[in-house]
Scaffold this active site. Sequence first.
Site, PDB file in Angstrom:
ATOM      1  N   THR A 132      54.932  12.527   2.796  1.00  0.00           N
ATOM      2  CA  THR A 132      53.917  11.548   3.163  1.00  0.00           C
ATOM      3  C   THR A 132      52.591  12.294   3.255  1.00  0.00           C
ATOM      4  OG1 THR A 132      54.187  11.961   5.523  1.00  0.00           O
ATOM      5  CG2 THR A 132      55.523  10.191   4.580  1.00  0.00           C
ATOM      6  N   TYR A 143      41.314  -1.206 -10.737  1.00  0.00           N
ATOM      7  CA  TYR A 143      42.626  -0.958 -11.360  1.00  0.00           C
ATOM      8  C   TYR A 143      42.568   0.329 -12.165  1.00  0.00           C
ATOM      9  CZ  TYR A 143      46.436  -4.162 -10.739  1.00  0.00           C
ATOM     10  OH  TYR A 143      47.524  -4.805 -10.220  1.00  0.00           O
ATOM     11  N   LYS A 164      51.324  11.476   9.001  1.00  0.00           N
ATOM     12  CA  LYS A 164      52.076  12.412   9.857  1.00  0.00           C
ATOM     13  C   LYS A 164      51.256  13.707  10.069  1.00  0.00           C
ATOM     14  CE  LYS A 164      56.372  10.221   8.437  1.00  0.00           C
ATOM     15  NZ  LYS A 164      57.758  10.287   8.010  1.00  0.00           N
ATOM     16  N   GLU A 180      45.595   2.012 -13.635  1.00  0.00           N
ATOM     17  CA  GLU A 180      46.937   2.384 -14.113  1.00  0.00           C
ATOM     18  C   GLU A 180      46.839   3.545 -15.094  1.00  0.00           C
ATOM     19  OE1 GLU A 180      48.048  -1.467 -15.493  1.00  0.00           O
ATOM     20  OE2 GLU A 180      49.459  -1.756 -13.839  1.00  0.00           O
ATOM     21  N   ASP A 228      62.060  17.289   1.096  1.00  0.00           N
ATOM     22  CA  ASP A 228      61.282  16.153   1.591  1.00  0.00           C
ATOM     23  C   ASP A 228      60.593  16.623   2.863  1.00  0.00           C
ATOM     24  OD1 ASP A 228      60.231  13.915   2.705  1.00  0.00           O
ATOM     25  OD2 ASP A 228      62.076  12.721   2.662  1.00  0.00           O
ATOM     26  N   ARG A 253      47.917   6.643   5.266  1.00  0.00           N
ATOM     27  CA  ARG A 253      49.306   6.345   4.950  1.00  0.00           C
ATOM     28  C   ARG A 253      49.473   6.462   3.441  1.00  0.00           C
ATOM     29  NH1 ARG A 253      50.919   4.888   9.523  1.00  0.00           N
ATOM     30  NH2 ARG A 253      53.045   5.056   8.784  1.00  0.00           N
TER      31      ARG A 253
END
Length: 422
Positions: free
Chosen positions: A228, A54, A231, A56, A201, A237
């Site tokens: 992303t 974790y 691609k 954060e 984008d 991903r």
Amino acid sequence: MNEYNYIKKQDAEIYEAIMGEEAREASGLELIPSENYVSRAVREANGSVLTNKYSEGYPGRRYYGGQDYTDAVEQLAIDRACELFGCTYANVQPLSGAPANVAMYFALMEPGDTVLGMDLSHGGHLTHGHPTTSINKVFNFVRYKMKDVDTGEIDYDELREVALEHKPKIILAGFSAYSRELDYQKFVDIAREVGAYAVADMAHIAGLIAGGVVQNPFDYGFDVITSTTHKTMRGPRGGMILIREDKEIAQKINKAVFPGLQGGPHMNLIAGKAVAFGEALRPEFKEYCQQVLKNAKAMEKVFLEKEVRLLGGGTDNHLLLADVYGSLGVTGQEAETVLDEIGITLNKNMIADESRTAMDPSGIRFGTPAMTTRGMKETEATRLAEIMIEVLKDKDNQQLKDALKAEVEALCTSFPVPESFV
Ligand SMILES: *Cc1c(COP(=O)(O)O)cnc(C)c1O
């Protein structure tokens, strides 16, 4: 060496599915323009122990202890992203392209504010305010379109008029089904005129920007780029948000990603992003991007010679949109199915000013990132385009289909998916 020994032993069902997918990817020809093959190094990072942690917060400012290595990983991903795109700040935590856009909208706008984006039927993405998305209930989306579908030129006069009328907070450049370069300078000029942020984008073409083969919106003064990392970027991903230079915007973006939208970042995937960015910084990646474009041009040539209409009249990037219904009398769905039968995967797609339905539109969309990763060049791209048109013109000829299927399979066998790009 089998890299799935433990899954094999303990979970036969998932093991079978992974093996099936591996075989499918090896034997079929992938022309979906948003797909690619990542390196073994990226997959190792994705599968690493970093998934246990974790983290954060951001490097140096975390909510939990034990962050020596996660800080190092995330900082490397940030630094490499900034180097690739020529910007000052990067947030590499977005879980994918869609949440990156959601975070960007909330960072730069208040509910009820307006976004001016590409019309969805002219190439814009679902996340640009499609009626079925949640984000469409929060913000107001207005549209610009192409002036001429056969050249792909955007109607910049209309764009400016809509901007003056609706006073958007964001002018959004970007697409998932558009094959031409945009006039980024015009976007920035209009955004400045109406006091909007200029946001791009670049989910589809980020790799091509990083590889220097298409224009970089930051060179024209865009404020923010969302993307992303899969691609054309050829990473895991995931998503990212890049900020050209404004510290205040960067702070807003960071807050909007965490705690605004997400909890703990997926540090194993951020490590995968860092590895992919490292690959993209190498000269081999530039060559790859150049070949992606050459292959798309080779396919364009065949389609135009055989008089199959291409939206935008051709391509400046990795993707092509063909009006197969208008030119060959085959619907997009039929084309997708027939090509699938001979081992070629692509998707049906609506074309601008579509006269048919979304489920059975007039067009197909395809592209060269994945085939180029396999090492295919213009000779193969040309032959594949010929094969596509041959089978679409004679789609009920089983003998022809059997022969072409064998040819596609042989091609894939000669160009195995590589394990490494360095
Ligand atoms: C693919 C894409 C997205 C969404 O990315 P996901 O990772 O599928 O959520 C957003 N915008 C554009 C332009 C895209 O092409």
